[in-house]
Write a protein that holds these residues in place. Structure first.
Motif, PDB file in Angstrom:
ATOM      1  N   UNK A  59       0.904  -1.210  -0.004  1.00  0.00           N
ATOM      2  CA  UNK A  59       0.007  -0.097  -0.119  1.00  0.00           C
ATOM      3  C   UNK A  59       0.716   1.183  -0.043  1.00  0.00           C
ATOM      4  N   UNK A  60       0.481   2.256  -0.597  1.00  0.00           N
ATOM      5  CA  UNK A  60       0.841   3.468  -0.630  1.00  0.00           C
ATOM      6  C   UNK A  60       0.981   4.281   0.782  1.00  0.00           C
ATOM      7  N   UNK A  61       2.158   4.415   1.384  1.00  0.00           N
ATOM      8  CA  UNK A  61       2.053   5.334   2.829  1.00  0.00           C
ATOM      9  C   UNK A  61       3.119   5.843   2.849  1.00  0.00           C
ATOM     10  N   UNK A  62       3.216   7.426   2.807  1.00  0.00           N
ATOM     11  CA  UNK A  62       4.458   8.217   2.822  1.00  0.00           C
ATOM     12  C   UNK A  62       4.597   8.813   4.091  1.00  0.00           C
ATOM     13  N   UNK A  63       3.446   8.650   4.908  1.00  0.00           N
ATOM     14  CA  UNK A  63       3.632   9.186   6.330  1.00  0.00           C
ATOM     15  C   UNK A  63       4.259  10.698   6.509  1.00  0.00           C
ATOM     16  N   UNK A  64       3.690  11.381   5.854  1.00  0.00           N
ATOM     17  CA  UNK A  64       4.194  12.766   6.175  1.00  0.00           C
ATOM     18  C   UNK A  64       5.010  13.452   5.112  1.00  0.00           C
ATOM     19  N   UNK A  65       5.876  12.607   4.383  1.00  0.00           N
ATOM     20  CA  UNK A  65       6.933  12.916   3.586  1.00  0.00           C
ATOM     21  C   UNK A  65       6.466  13.803   2.365  1.00  0.00           C
ATOM     22  N   UNK A  66       7.050  14.611   2.049  1.00  0.00           N
ATOM     23  CA  UNK A  66       6.749  15.482   0.999  1.00  0.00           C
ATOM     24  C   UNK A  66       6.918  14.793  -0.459  1.00  0.00           C
ATOM     25  N   UNK A  67       6.061  14.103  -0.876  1.00  0.00           N
ATOM     26  CA  UNK A  67       6.204  13.284  -2.067  1.00  0.00           C
ATOM     27  C   UNK A  67       5.235  13.624  -3.019  1.00  0.00           C
ATOM     28  N   UNK A  68       5.800  13.733  -4.277  1.00  0.00           N
ATOM     29  CA  UNK A  68       5.236  14.315  -5.666  1.00  0.00           C
ATOM     30  C   UNK A  68       5.210  13.309  -6.771  1.00  0.00           C
ATOM     31  N   UNK A  69       4.052  13.138  -7.266  1.00  0.00           N
ATOM     32  CA  UNK A  69       4.271  12.245  -8.287  1.00  0.00           C
ATOM     33  C   UNK A  69       4.347  12.850  -9.567  1.00  0.00           C
ATOM     34  N   UNK A  70       5.116  12.796 -10.501  1.00  0.00           N
ATOM     35  CA  UNK A  70       5.412  13.060 -11.721  1.00  0.00           C
ATOM     36  C   UNK A  70       4.605  12.559 -12.936  1.00  0.00           C
ATOM     37  N   UNK A  71       4.536  13.126 -14.044  1.00  0.00           N
ATOM     38  CA  UNK A  71       3.722  12.468 -15.072  1.00  0.00           C
ATOM     39  C   UNK A  71       4.869  11.657 -15.775  1.00  0.00           C
ATOM     40  N   UNK A  72       4.497  10.381 -16.076  1.00  0.00           N
ATOM     41  CA  UNK A  72       5.336   9.540 -16.543  1.00  0.00           C
ATOM     42  C   UNK A  72       4.852   8.312 -17.596  1.00  0.00           C
ATOM     43  N   UNK A  73       5.537   8.035 -18.514  1.00  0.00           N
ATOM     44  CA  UNK A  73       5.185   6.843 -19.220  1.00  0.00           C
ATOM     45  C   UNK A  73       5.914   5.454 -18.802  1.00  0.00           C
ATOM     46  N   UNK A  74       5.007   4.692 -18.433  1.00  0.00           N
ATOM     47  CA  UNK A  74       5.494   3.240 -18.193  1.00  0.00           C
ATOM     48  C   UNK A  74       5.588   2.421 -19.383  1.00  0.00           C
ATOM     49  N   UNK A  75       6.759   1.924 -19.814  1.00  0.00           N
ATOM     50  CA  UNK A  75       7.018   1.003 -20.820  1.00  0.00           C
ATOM     51  C   UNK A  75       7.778  -0.382 -20.294  1.00  0.00           C
ATOM     52  N   UNK A  76       6.827  -1.242 -20.648  1.00  0.00           N
ATOM     53  CA  UNK A  76       7.495  -2.916 -20.234  1.00  0.00           C
ATOM     54  C   UNK A  76       8.480  -3.260 -21.154  1.00  0.00           C
ATOM     55  N   UNK A  77       9.247  -4.027 -20.589  1.00  0.00           N
ATOM     56  CA  UNK A  77      10.521  -4.729 -21.432  1.00  0.00           C
ATOM     57  C   UNK A  77      10.830  -6.073 -20.780  1.00  0.00           C
ATOM     58  N   UNK A  78      11.404  -6.967 -21.637  1.00  0.00           N
ATOM     59  CA  UNK A  78      11.896  -8.122 -21.156  1.00  0.00           C
ATOM     60  C   UNK A  78      13.344  -8.222 -21.287  1.00  0.00           C
ATOM     61  N   UNK A  79      14.004  -8.678 -20.096  1.00  0.00           N
ATOM     62  CA  UNK A  79      15.619  -8.653 -20.256  1.00  0.00           C
ATOM     63  C   UNK A  79      15.926 -10.166 -19.893  1.00  0.00           C
ATOM     64  N   UNK A  80      17.304 -10.558 -20.704  1.00  0.00           N
ATOM     65  CA  UNK A  80      17.601 -11.816 -20.670  1.00  0.00           C
ATOM     66  C   UNK A  80      19.057 -11.545 -20.002  1.00  0.00           C
ATOM     67  N   UNK A  81      19.092 -12.293 -18.610  1.00  0.00           N
ATOM     68  CA  UNK A  81      20.609 -12.034 -18.125  1.00  0.00           C
ATOM     69  C   UNK A  81      21.328 -13.102 -18.620  1.00  0.00           C
ATOM     70  N   UNK A  82      22.702 -12.869 -18.717  1.00  0.00           N
ATOM     71  CA  UNK A  82      23.722 -13.865 -19.116  1.00  0.00           C
ATOM     72  C   UNK A  82      23.572 -15.276 -18.265  1.00  0.00           C
ATOM     73  N   UNK A  83      22.971 -15.195 -17.134  1.00  0.00           N
ATOM     74  CA  UNK A  83      23.090 -16.464 -16.561  1.00  0.00           C
ATOM     75  C   UNK A  83      22.016 -17.287 -17.082  1.00  0.00           C
ATOM     76  N   UNK A  84      21.033 -16.778 -17.875  1.00  0.00           N
ATOM     77  CA  UNK A  84      19.980 -17.391 -18.621  1.00  0.00           C
ATOM     78  C   UNK A  84      18.464 -17.279 -18.085  1.00  0.00           C
TER      79      UNK A  84
END
Length: 386
Positions: free
Chosen positions: A46-71
């Motif tokens: 759950x989102x819980x910032x407990x009084x911190x000054x947190x601000x959400x920017x305008x963003x684009x979320x792009x999914x991608x897949x990564x293959x690690x050298x270990x397989x």
């Protein structure tokens, strides 16, 4: 240096980091946290910032897949914050700290270049939570961009020696690299008492616990195969393995045929505040990850008084665990190494495991939020005075 204003750029604020940011906030004039998203879609927290000054920017979320050298493969996402630079210009911070090396860090780098033209004195720190294992196979384009940003950054904070070696490899001078370990809320886990893990030699059962996403990178299926083999050889012994978390590996884990003396319990996702109680009756933490830039669950388990059977592919392992003293180390890609460490851990007498847990708790105490915040302030002061 005078108390300064700090802007911290993050993907999101996980619950385990809130207390650290509160500690940092107390040490600076103003702390503003700019995040790309309130909470990532694959997190159950759950989102819980407990009084911190947190601000959400305008963003684009792009999914991608990564293959690690270990397989193994990872399904990841990157956040492209489209308004980070104008937000920085409006806030005019003395210090900008940007996590990772993505688009937001590039905008922080651009702001650092623009600030003198705007008549502002600004310093820029990269918060590089990474290790050599986590960054293997990232590609030449990403590495080239990171080298460019390294030339413009005033310094970098990283979580250990492996991270420091990686930063040197992309151009950071050693004197501009600051070790800032990952930390957790010790009080939340240290309240568990070792009485919950009193020796039970009569039953000869050993209870393992693992916390984290059920994804290929965590190495759970290969580790379960080792547990199966051990139980088939040691038919007079009983093992119980509790997995806390969820993910795409769950079905494959459930479908494996287990011997009668091995019990696998899949708890699923739980609230972060419920994790300590689910660790309370375990004998040790199993952490077979194939690659982790740190592995905060190691801090949590050690704070709770659990010795750790840990993969050497996590940076927390090298920074926190002494083999045979507060845990057992193994390379998850080496079957012999894994089998040897597993046998040592499971054949350690219960009373000795509890003593190792006490040593683990003493180690974890050095990785407090207070110490991490102090190191962050030292890094800020060092780059400010350059």
């Amino acid at each position: 240096m005078p108390r300064c204003s700090v802007v911290l750029l993050l993907n999101f604020v996980p619950p385990y980091r809130v207390a650290l940011l509160q500690a940092l906030e107390r040490e600076v004039r103003r702390l503003t946290v700019l995040v790309s998203t309130g909470m990532e879609a694959d997190r159950s927290w759950k989102t819980d910032w407990r009084g911190l000054d947190v601000r959400v920017s305008r963003s684009l979320t792009l999914p991608y897949r990564r293959r690690h050298p270990d397989g193994f493969r990872e399904d990841l996402s990157t956040h492209l914050s489209v308004d980070m630079l104008p937000r920085l210009c409006a806030l005019a911070p003395d210090i900008v700290i940007s996590s990772e090396f993505g688009a937001r860090t590039l905008q922080a780098c651009l702001y650092r270049c623009l600030a003198p033209l705007l008549g502002r004195r600004t310093r820029f720190l990269v918060w590089a939570t990474l290790s050599e294992d986590s960054e293997r196979g990232r590609g030449w384009a990403r590495r080239t961009l990171r080298r460019l940003m390294a030339k413009r950054a005033d310094g970098a904070m990283t979580n250990g020696e492996s991270g420091a070696r990686y930063l040197e490899s992309i151009g950071f001078a050693p004197e501009r690299i600051f070790r800032v370990h990952q930390s957790t809320d010790l009080d939340r886990f240290a309240s568990l008492h070792t009485a919950a893990r009193l020796p039970r030699e009569a039953s000869r059962a050993v209870r393992l616990v693992t916390v984290g996403s059920l994804i290929p990178r965590k190495g759970l299926r290969p580790f379960l195969q080792h547990l199966i083999a051990w139980c088939e050889t040691n038919t007079d012994r009983v093992l119980s393995w509790r997995l806390i978390g969820d993910g795409p590996e769950r079905t494959a884990l459930e479908e494996l045929l287990l011997p009668a003396n091995l019990k696998l319990t899949l708890i699923g996702d739980v609230a972060y505040e419920d994790v300590p109680s689910l660790m309370a009756d375990a004998d040790l933490l199993a952490f077979p990850t194939l690659a982790d830039e740190w592995g905060l669950v190691v801090n949590e388990a050690m704070a709770a008084g659990l010795p750790v059977l840990a993969s050497t592919r996590a940076q927390a392992t090298g920074e926190m665990i002494t083999d045979g003293q507060d845990g057992w180390l193994f390379d998850p890609t080496d079957p012999v190494s894994t089998e040897t460490a597993l046998g040592r851990a499971l054949n350690t007498p219960a009373a000795s495991r509890i003593a190792m847990g006490d040593a683990a708790r003493q180690t974890a105490a050095r990785f407090s939020h207070a110490n991490t915040a102090r190191r962050m302030i030292e890094a800020i002061e060092a780059v400010w005075d350059q």
